[in-house]
Each structure stands twice: as C-alpha cells, then as structure tokens.
Design an enzyme around this catalytic site. Structure first.
Site, PDB file in Angstrom:
ATOM      1  N   LYS A   1      29.795  61.334  13.796  1.00 52.24           N
ATOM      2  CA  LYS A   1      30.852  61.819  14.670  1.00 52.24           C
ATOM      3  C   LYS A   1      31.162  63.285  14.372  1.00 52.24           C
ATOM      4  O   LYS A   1      31.247  64.120  15.281  1.00 52.24           O
ATOM      5  CB  LYS A   1      32.104  60.955  14.468  1.00 52.24           C
ATOM      6  CG  LYS A   1      33.186  61.237  15.477  1.00 52.24           C
ATOM      7  CD  LYS A   1      34.405  60.360  15.237  1.00 52.24           C
ATOM      8  CE  LYS A   1      34.104  58.892  15.492  1.00 52.24           C
ATOM      9  NZ  LYS A   1      35.142  57.994  15.034  1.00 52.24           N
TER      10      LYS A   1
ATOM     11  N   ARG B   1      39.973  60.004  11.827  1.00 46.24           N
ATOM     12  CA  ARG B   1      39.007  58.969  12.214  1.00 46.24           C
ATOM     13  C   ARG B   1      37.797  58.967  11.296  1.00 46.24           C
ATOM     14  O   ARG B   1      37.346  60.006  10.837  1.00 46.24           O
ATOM     15  CB  ARG B   1      38.553  59.186  13.662  1.00 46.24           C
ATOM     16  CG  ARG B   1      39.754  59.344  14.596  1.00 46.24           C
ATOM     17  CD  ARG B   1      39.477  58.932  15.983  1.00 46.24           C
ATOM     18  NE  ARG B   1      38.481  59.743  16.636  1.00 46.24           N
ATOM     19  CZ  ARG B   1      37.960  59.444  17.808  1.00 46.24           C
ATOM     20  NH1 ARG B   1      38.327  58.345  18.424  1.00 46.24           N
ATOM     21  NH2 ARG B   1      37.083  60.232  18.359  1.00 46.24           N
TER      22      ARG B   1
ATOM     23  N   GLY C   1      33.862  50.405  15.582  1.00 50.08           N
ATOM     24  CA  GLY C   1      34.986  49.507  15.329  1.00 50.08           C
ATOM     25  C   GLY C   1      35.048  48.941  13.928  1.00 50.08           C
ATOM     26  O   GLY C   1      35.908  48.135  13.630  1.00 50.08           O
TER      27      GLY C   1
ATOM     28  N   MET D   1      35.337  50.657  10.990  1.00 50.13           N
ATOM     29  CA  MET D   1      36.228  51.331  10.055  1.00 50.13           C
ATOM     30  C   MET D   1      37.488  51.786  10.790  1.00 50.13           C
ATOM     31  O   MET D   1      37.711  51.447  11.928  1.00 50.13           O
ATOM     32  CB  MET D   1      35.489  52.470   9.391  1.00 50.13           C
ATOM     33  CG  MET D   1      34.432  51.948   8.436  1.00 50.13           C
ATOM     34  SD  MET D   1      33.598  53.258   7.596  1.00 50.13           S
ATOM     35  CE  MET D   1      32.819  54.097   8.930  1.00 50.13           C
TER      36      MET D   1
ATOM     37  N   ARG E   1      27.897  60.212  21.047  1.00 48.59           N
ATOM     38  CA  ARG E   1      26.893  59.684  20.122  1.00 48.59           C
ATOM     39  C   ARG E   1      25.825  58.997  20.948  1.00 48.59           C
ATOM     40  O   ARG E   1      26.046  58.678  22.111  1.00 48.59           O
ATOM     41  CB  ARG E   1      27.522  58.699  19.142  1.00 48.59           C
ATOM     42  CG  ARG E   1      28.130  57.499  19.820  1.00 48.59           C
ATOM     43  CD  ARG E   1      28.839  56.607  18.838  1.00 48.59           C
ATOM     44  NE  ARG E   1      29.595  55.584  19.538  1.00 48.59           N
ATOM     45  CZ  ARG E   1      30.592  54.888  18.999  1.00 48.59           C
ATOM     46  NH1 ARG E   1      30.961  55.109  17.773  1.00 48.59           N
ATOM     47  NH2 ARG E   1      31.204  53.965  19.704  1.00 48.59           N
TER      48      ARG E   1
ATOM     49  N   HIS F   1      35.597  45.214  22.501  1.00 52.88           N
ATOM     50  CA  HIS F   1      34.925  44.999  21.217  1.00 52.88           C
ATOM     51  C   HIS F   1      33.798  43.980  21.344  1.00 52.88           C
ATOM     52  O   HIS F   1      32.669  44.201  20.905  1.00 52.88           O
ATOM     53  CB  HIS F   1      35.955  44.533  20.177  1.00 52.88           C
ATOM     54  CG  HIS F   1      35.354  44.212  18.859  1.00 52.88           C
ATOM     55  ND1 HIS F   1      34.953  42.946  18.521  1.00 52.88           N
ATOM     56  CD2 HIS F   1      35.022  45.006  17.814  1.00 52.88           C
ATOM     57  CE1 HIS F   1      34.426  42.972  17.306  1.00 52.88           C
ATOM     58  NE2 HIS F   1      34.463  44.211  16.857  1.00 52.88           N
TER      59      HIS F   1
ATOM     60  N   SER G   1      -5.279  40.024   0.922  1.00 49.40           N
ATOM     61  CA  SER G   1      -4.095  39.868   1.774  1.00 49.40           C
ATOM     62  C   SER G   1      -2.912  39.695   0.832  1.00 49.40           C
ATOM     63  O   SER G   1      -2.904  38.783   0.001  1.00 49.40           O
ATOM     64  CB  SER G   1      -4.259  38.655   2.682  1.00 49.40           C
ATOM     65  OG  SER G   1      -3.101  38.518   3.471  1.00 49.40           O
TER      66      SER G   1
ATOM     67  N   CYS H   1       0.451  39.226   4.429  1.00 51.73           N
ATOM     68  CA  CYS H   1       0.810  38.046   5.215  1.00 51.73           C
ATOM     69  C   CYS H   1       2.093  37.397   4.726  1.00 51.73           C
ATOM     70  O   CYS H   1       2.486  36.345   5.203  1.00 51.73           O
ATOM     71  CB  CYS H   1      -0.327  37.038   5.256  1.00 51.73           C
ATOM     72  SG  CYS H   1      -0.749  36.407   3.632  1.00 51.73           S
TER      73      CYS H   1
ATOM     74  N   TYR I   1      -3.822  45.974   8.293  1.00 53.98           N
ATOM     75  CA  TYR I   1      -3.018  45.183   9.220  1.00 53.98           C
ATOM     76  C   TYR I   1      -1.818  44.542   8.524  1.00 53.98           C
ATOM     77  O   TYR I   1      -1.785  44.427   7.291  1.00 53.98           O
ATOM     78  CB  TYR I   1      -3.865  44.085   9.882  1.00 53.98           C
ATOM     79  CG  TYR I   1      -4.319  43.000   8.936  1.00 53.98           C
ATOM     80  CD1 TYR I   1      -3.493  41.900   8.671  1.00 53.98           C
ATOM     81  CD2 TYR I   1      -5.555  43.064   8.306  1.00 53.98           C
ATOM     82  CE1 TYR I   1      -3.891  40.918   7.791  1.00 53.98           C
ATOM     83  CE2 TYR I   1      -5.963  42.082   7.421  1.00 53.98           C
ATOM     84  CZ  TYR I   1      -5.124  41.012   7.159  1.00 53.98           C
ATOM     85  OH  TYR I   1      -5.504  40.041   6.281  1.00 53.98           O
TER      86      TYR I   1
END
Ligand code: PEP
Ligand code: MG
Length: 876
Positions: free
Chosen positions: A24, A94, A103, A105, A338, A456, A765, A832, A852
């Site tokens: 922010k 804030r 929402g 904090m 944001r 909310h 693997s 895996c 992979y």
C-alpha cells in the site's frame, strides 16, 4: 553515525520499495509521484515493525522521533495542525504488508479527534453532524482495534439510539443524536478501561501504530499468511495519511472499484460506492452500495476523472487494479491501488486479453495467474440435467464462481468441526468478518444474507477460489435457532443446499456436480505455459481412469505408478494373502502365478491410457503386514477361507509385525527377501508392454523403478533379477522392446552416494515424502500431531511434507543430481513425492535441473503453470 530511516513521506518512495514500505505504501508513493490526487501522508516501514518485535513490542525512541518529524512535515504540506482546535489535521492509520492481506489487519480512521478538535472540525466545515459522525466512528474504531473493547458493545449503543430516534440508517441520525452516541461511547470506554478516552492526538497516534504492528500477529492474519505462503518475518508497514471525508454530505462518498471485473475478467470498470459514507461502510455491508455506473449520472465529472485515472493506473502497473477512492465535496481522491484479487476465471481472461491488447507479453502473462488458483477450475460444476430440474429457492449476488453443495452450518467453528468429520459444508452467515476465515476455508461454499460484491465474504472467497453467493436478502437467518427461512421454506442446520457462485442462485437440495474441462481462455493460457516451460510434467497414477484424467489435464507421462493398490483389490487380496503366508518358495510362486495375469491386465490398461507417453512403474513398496487382517475376528475368517488354522495365520500376522514399519521390511528389501515378487511384477510389466506394442503399435519403453534403495549393492541385486526376467521374455518373444531400470532416491544415504547409485540406475526419481521423513526424522504418519506446535511457536512456517524444505531436503536433492550426473551424464531426473505439484517446490525442481515433476492428476495444470513461471523467472 547516520540514523536508520524508518519513516518516508509518500513523495520519497516508489513502487519498487514494496519490501520496505509495504504494497500500500509503495503504491501510494508511486501514485503521488505520477501526479495523481492522493491525500498526503507518510509510511512507517516494515523494518520498524520487525524492530518493534525485536525490542519486545515497544516503539523505539528513535522511531517515535522520526514519526513526529514526519508528522510535522505532513502538517506543513497539508496546512493543518495535529491537535489544533482551530484547524485540526486528522489522519488515517492503516496497515500495509508486502503482500496484500485484505481485511486481515487493522485500520483506524479519523485519528486526531478529541473534544476540542471536534469543535474545530465543526466550525471549519460548518457541519456539526459530520464532525460528530467522524468522532463517534473514531472512538469506536480506536476502542475496538487499539484497546480491544468488543465492538458489539458500541454497535448496541448505536442501535439503541437509532431505535429511540426512529432512524433506519446511520445517516438518519442528527448531530444531537450523534453527540449522545459520543457521550455514551466515552462512558463505555471509561467503564471498560477504568480511564478516560485518550485525548492527546500524539498518544492516539503512537498507540494506533503499535496496534497495527500487533495486528500482524493476530490469529486471522497468521491463518491468512499460512494459506498464502507469506513469511511471518516480513512485518507490516503503517501508512499515516491525511483524512479526506466521504461523509461530508450528499456530494461526498467513498467506494471500491476494479479496472476489470474481478469475477469474470470482463474488461469493464466494476465497482461500488456509497454516498455520505466512510470506507468501512462499503465493506461492512451495512448499507447496500450502488454500482459505479450510477456515479456517471450523480457526479459525471467525478466519474470521468475516475475512469481516466483508473486507465492510467492499469497501464502503469500492467495489471488489473483494485482501487479505493473517496469523494470529498465533489473532489476525487485515490486512497489506494493494488493489483486486484480475482477468481481463476477472471485471472485467465485478463492475462490472455492483456496479451492480445499488447499490454503485456506471454511471459509476463504467466506471472499474472497464481498456479494454486487453477485448482478452482478443476473442480466440479453442477450437472446441467440435474440443474434443470432443481428448484431455485433464493437468489443473491454471484460473488465468487463455481458450484458447491453441502450441509448448512451457521458458524465458522461448526463449519470447521463438521469438515473435520468429513462432511461437505456450506457456511451460511448474515455477513462474514475476518474472524470467520477458518470456517470459510473449511466450507465448500459461502452464502451470506447481507453485503455486496466487495463485502468481506465476496473478496475473501474470491481470493480463496471458493464459491460464494453474497447479499442474499431473501433468506432470513436465525443463528440461535440454527435455521434459515426463505418465504415459508425452512432450512435447518445439517440440511443440504446447493449454491451457484456464477449465477447467485440458491437451491434447497443436493445437486450432482460434474468434471470441468480446459478450454477457452484456460486452454489458450495453458498452451502458452507449455510453450514456455522446460520442465516436463508427469502424473502419479495407478489406474487407467486416473491416467486418462491426468492426460486430459496435460500430463506427459506417468512418473509414479504405485503397484500396491493393485494388490489391495478385492478379488485379488486372497491370492496376495496366500503369497504372504506361503511357507516355501514353491507355495509363494504358486500364489504369484495367480496374481500375474491380473497384474498384467493392470499394466495393459495403463499403457493403453498413456499411449506413447513414458510410464514409470514402481515395484511393490509397503510392508507385507499391511495386506493382512489385524483383528482377531478377521484373522479367524481368513484362516477359514484359506483352509489353514487360526493359530498358523495368527502366528504369521504376529511375525510380520514391526515396531517401525516405515523403516522396516518394505521397498527393495522385500525384493531382496522374496525376489520372486519382483520377478512376477517384471514379467507383468514387460509382457503387458509387448502386448500393447504389438496390438496398438505404441512405442512403449517401460521404466521399472526400485523403491527405498540406500546402497548400490541392494539396487544391483534387485536390478539383476529384473534384467534377467525381462531379457528372457524379450528374447523368447523375439521383439524389440527397450526398457529402463532406475530407482527412487528417498533415503538420505542414496542421495549421499548418488554417484555410486547412478552406476546401476538409468534414472532417479526423488521420493521426497520418504526423503523428508528420513531427513527430518519425522514420521510421515504421526508428525501432523506435533507440527502444529511448531507453527504456533514459529519454529516452522510450513509443513515440510507439503512444501519442500529447500535448505535441507532440497540440498540432498541438489547434491544427488550433481553426483548422479557425474557418473551418468544423461541420467533422467524427476520427482514423484507430493512436492511435485506444489508451486514453490516445482520452481526449485526447475532450478536444480530436473527433467520432470510428477504429481496427482488434479495438480498437473498447477505444475504446468508453476514450471512456466519458473522458466520466466530463471530461464534455463
Ligand atoms: C515418496 O516417498 O516420496 C514416494 C513418492 O513414495 P511413497 O509416498 O509411496 O512412499
Ligand atoms: Mg516412498
């Protein structure tokens, strides 16, 4: 010595300073610098927050001094003075962490008011009602957020005074009424705290800053951080900003808007506002806000200006923006921007359209969608046939898409408990608040009676990818009586309902759900991901059905086929048990001969589903006792069926019992003791491959994987068994069939001696489930019970069984890759363990050069995107 800088004016920062100023703060600075109308202010850094905790939850004198220095600068810029009765400066305080935590904090508005300054404000604005409205809001917020007095006590007073004066809304209260509210609030404060409400604005300010720092560690923020992988040591910044007032009458207002629709992704400004209101009114759902479109008629100039700036912001940040704005007597201010939270559908559409619009590249688009979010799209939607027949009982706002069906519960606590008992739950609330977060996590979907598209419930549900219908005014909830009514229909706790977050419809019954498909924006986006990523994605699947599902989701092979489930199958468990209790090799082979055709059929099914794609099949892993009954009664029954005595079977069961089965007679150790099991499995694997290859022409190259290897010699022993059987069959059948033999790396010793292991293994693997278990010495089955204490005491931030521990377990993986390649340059490397479908772990796998990852079918698309993101962040 140069003093460390803990406070920055907005004009001193920029968007790149997010880590220090929070999201922010950095964006307020950026907007200030590009000349947008932002009320002036300053940011207390995240480092001040970490210092606050290091110093034992106090604000150091040097930090306090810098805060007041900047306050003076703010006074100069604004031309107002803090605490000055004739011209008071009021501020908002804030929170703002590096990653946005909507929402979660705390926020305090109208700070700086006391009995004197409220009079000043009255004179200055000539609006007593407004001044006292601001004052009562401040007392309530400060008491609630900073002093932790239950806010309901304040709400009750407000309701009482509203009732006494026949006021429907807050806005119907007069200045006199509000003065009375203030008086009663201050009495309440005195009663609760045993002292007067603090009137010194400087005291108010430091207390408020501390409260924001404290709120970093409130329970809901901790839960949110865990869900979103936000480290606890980041801390939050605090933004102190000159107040502008949306509650100054009919030409003032406040709202929240998005540059594109956060629910569908449509490229059209989307938002809501309230006239004569302050920020919290919009999200709290007290009055129902108006759509932003109507602002065009009410205040056309403001609307034009708003649209113009919204476009500037979206172009500037190259992303959909979520903006807060306030109109003070016809003048527009931006209070925040944001990157907006959005549903998965919206994220995909926005990413694809932004590429098509030329705003971003395909690579940049990859980073605009959270891999985990895709999960939302891979889950069921309502079956269209059943939906046609279903009766709609109510309709609310389509706040977060998807379909959900479950039993109704009215509190977050109950929802959580029922979920733990395995029930599917719909959380039904009048409106949700941040305290409900755990119940929302547990629920399949959320239904609220009050609140708009930016309430909310709506915001948080969208962030979580949960189906949500909000603001469904048709339903009347009786929380105490545990039921709700719609007209004369009564739905009680535990009754089934179904809700559709894309249409807002509510059905008073169970509706079947169906599988989703990867098409449209999703399809296009995933094609781009595939063209970018270098890491391949396979699946862990043991049945043709799972394998086919995974292929639909884009799997490029099977990385792990666990053969044990095949042994559990009802019609073969007798043969399995016969094999286990066999006294001689001959008996055992007889039982194995019965299993062979069934096992072969399993593999045929899998090869057929996978066609030409690679398939890794692992030999039997779990200890044999898992296949035998444990209860006396069951043992007796089995003994009878098998034609042996109860005593004999009981003795076998007892002899197989181990104190530590996870470290016991399992994996390759079984094959060392009973090579005939490995022989049978190899036979099934090879014969099935020959069969399918001959019949269907697929080029099948089975990859036979040996589990739980710790020493190259045990690997070699089992491999020799496999190779002999396989080569004999291939020779006998006179076919040309390639196959590979490799191993799991799941014991630390295997990782440490991977150079030796690679002499015998054609592929590795990484079984990071066992590798994590054995590296930490945490039992996979029991650690969950105590790991909770590790999170509570901040020893661990996350579960190492879900997210790879990169510095420990990961170090072993990296080492094993390097050692393996030293011996065998072209060794194939994969993973895996469960981590293969978790985005941060996938990124790690990309970085250490695996070929992979392999994960469960539903995580395949997530892994595909995570792999593309890893390539964008760190090309290889
Ligand atoms: C592993 O240990 O990571 C693994 C994939 O094997 P299993 O979970 O079957 O032990
Ligand atoms: Mg394992």
């Amino acid at each position: 010595m140069n003093q460390k800088k803990y406070v920055y004016l907005f004009s001193e920062g920029n968007a790149g300073m997010r880590n220090l100023l929070g999201g922010k703060g950095a964006n307020l600075a950026e907007m200030t610098n590009i000349g947008l109308p932002v009320p002036p202010g300053f940011t207390v850094t995240t480092e001040a927050c970490t210092r606050y905790y290091e110093d034992g939850q106090v604000i150091g004198d040097d930090i306090a001094e810098q805060i007041f220095e900047h306050l003076e600068k703010l006074e100069k810029i604004s031309g107002k003075k803090f605490g000055d009765p004739t011209n008071p400066l009021l501020v908002s305080v804030r929170s703002g962490a590096r990653a946005s935590m909507p929402g979660m904090m705390d926020t305090i508005l109208n700070l700086g008011l006391n009995d004197e300054t409220v009079e000043g404000l009255t004179k200055l604005t000539n609006n007593e009602r407004f001044a006292y409205d601001s004052y009562r809001r401040f007392i309530q917020m400060f008491s609630d957020v900073v002093m932790q007095i239950d806010k309901n006590l304040f709400e009750n007073i407000l309701d009482e005074i509203k009732e006494q004066n026949n006021a429907k809304y807050d806005t119907d209260l007069t200045a006199e009424n509000l003065k009375e509210v203030v008086k009663r609030y201050k009495e309440l404060y005195r009663k609760e705290k045993g002292e007067e409400f603090p009137s010194d604005p400087k005291v108010q300010l430091l207390e408020a800053v501390k409260a924001v720092f404290r709120s970093w560690n409130n329970p809901r923020a901790i839960v949110y951080r865990k869900l979103n992988d936000i480290p606890s040591d980041w801390g939050t910044a605090v933004n102190v900003q000159m107040m502008v007032f949306g509650n100054m009458g009919e030409t003032s207002g406040t709202g929240v808007a998005f540059t594109r629709n956060p629910s569908t992704g449509e490229n059209k400004i989307f938002g809501e506002y309230l006239i004569n209101a302050q920020g919290e009114d919009v999200v709290a759902g007290i009055r129902t806000p108006q759509s932003i479109e109507t602002l065009k008629e009410v205040m056309p100039e403001c609307y034009e200006e708003f649209v113009r700036i919204a476009h500037i912001l979206e172009k500037h940040y190259k992303d959909m923006q979520d903006m807060e704005f306030t109109i003070e007597q016809g003048k527009l201010y931006f209070l925040q921007t944001r990157n907006g939270k959005r549903t998965a559908q919206a994220a995909l559409r926005i990413a694809v359209e932004m590429v098509e619009e030329g705003l971003i590249t395909k690579e940049e688009a990859m980073l605009k969608v959270e891999p985990k979010q895709l999960d939302q799209l891979l889950h069921p939607m309502f079956d269209q046939e059943e939906l046609k027949k279903a009766k709609e009982i109510a309709k609310g706002l389509p706040a977060s898409p998807g379909a959900a069906c479950g039993k109704v519960y009215f509190t977050a606590e109950e929802a959580k408990q029922r979920r733990q008992l395995g029930e599917r739950v719909i959380l039904v609330r009048t409106e949700t608040s941040p305290e409900d977060i755990e119940g929302m996590v547990a629920a399949e979907g959320i239904l609220t009676a009050r609140g708009g598209m930016t309430s909310h419930a709506a915001v948080v549900a969208r962030g979580m990818g949960k189906c949500c219908v909000a603001g469904c005014g048709d339903i009347k909830i009786n929380e105490e009586g545990k039921y709700f009514t719609v007209g004369d229909i009564v739905i009680r706790e535990g009754d089934y309902i179904s809700i559709d977050g894309s249409t807002g419809k509510v059905y008073g019954q169970k509706i079947k759900t169906v599988e989703p498909e990867i098409t449209g924006y999703f399809g296009t986006f995933m094609e781009w991901a595939d063209s970018i990523r270098k890491l391949k994605v396979r699946t862990n699947a043991d049945t043709p059905r799972d394998a086919a599902q995974a292929v639909k989701f884009g799997a490029e092979g099977i990385g792990l086929c666990r053969t044990e489930h095949m042994f559990f199958d009802e019609d073969r468990i007798p043969a399995v048990r016969e094999m286990i209790v066999a006294k001689t090799e001959e008996q055992r082979r007889k039982a194995l001969d019965k299993l062979l055709p069934m096992q072969k059929q399993d593999f045929i099914g899998i090869y057929e589903a996978m066609q030409d794609r690679p398939v890794t099949i692992r030999l039997l892993d779990p200890p044999l006792h898992e296949f035998l009954p444990q209860e006396d009664e069951d043992i007796r029954e089995l003994a009878e069926n098998m034609g042996i005595s109860y005593e004999e079977l009981k003795a076998t069961v007892d002899s197989l019992k181990e104190f530590n089965p996870m470290l016991g007679h399992r994996g390759c150790r079984l094959a060392v003791t009973y090579p005939e099991i490995a022989e049978m499995q190899t036979r099934a694997i090879i014969e099935a491959a020959i069969d399918v290859k001959k019949r269907l022409g697929y080029n099948i190259v089975p990859e036979i994987m040996i589990p739980l290897v710790g020493d190259v010699k045990e690997l070699k022993y089992v491999k020799d068994v496999i190779v002999k059987v396989a080569n004999d069959i291939i020779k006998r059948e006179n076919v040309n069939l390639q196959y590979k033999v490799g191993t799991m790396i799941e014991i630390p010793r295997a990782a440490l001696t991977a150079d030796e292991i690679a002499k015998e293994a054609e592929f590795f693997s990484f079984g990071t489930n066992d590798l994590t278990q054995m590296t930490f010495g945490f039992s996979r089955d029991d650690a969950g019970k105590f790991l909770k204490d590790y999170y509570d005491k901040k020893i661990f931030e996350y579960d190492p069984f879900q997210k790879l521990d990169q510095s420990g377990v990961g170090k072993l993986v990296k080492m094993a890759c390097e050692l393996g390649k030293q011996t065998r340059q072209d060794i194939k490397l994969g993973i895996c363990g469960e981590h293969g479908g978790e985005p941060t772990s996938v990124e790690f796998c990309h970085n250490v050069g695996l070929d992979y990852v392999s994960c469960s079918p539903f995580r395949v698309p997530i892994a595909r995107l995570a792999a593309a993101q890893a390539q964008v962040k760190n090309p290889r």
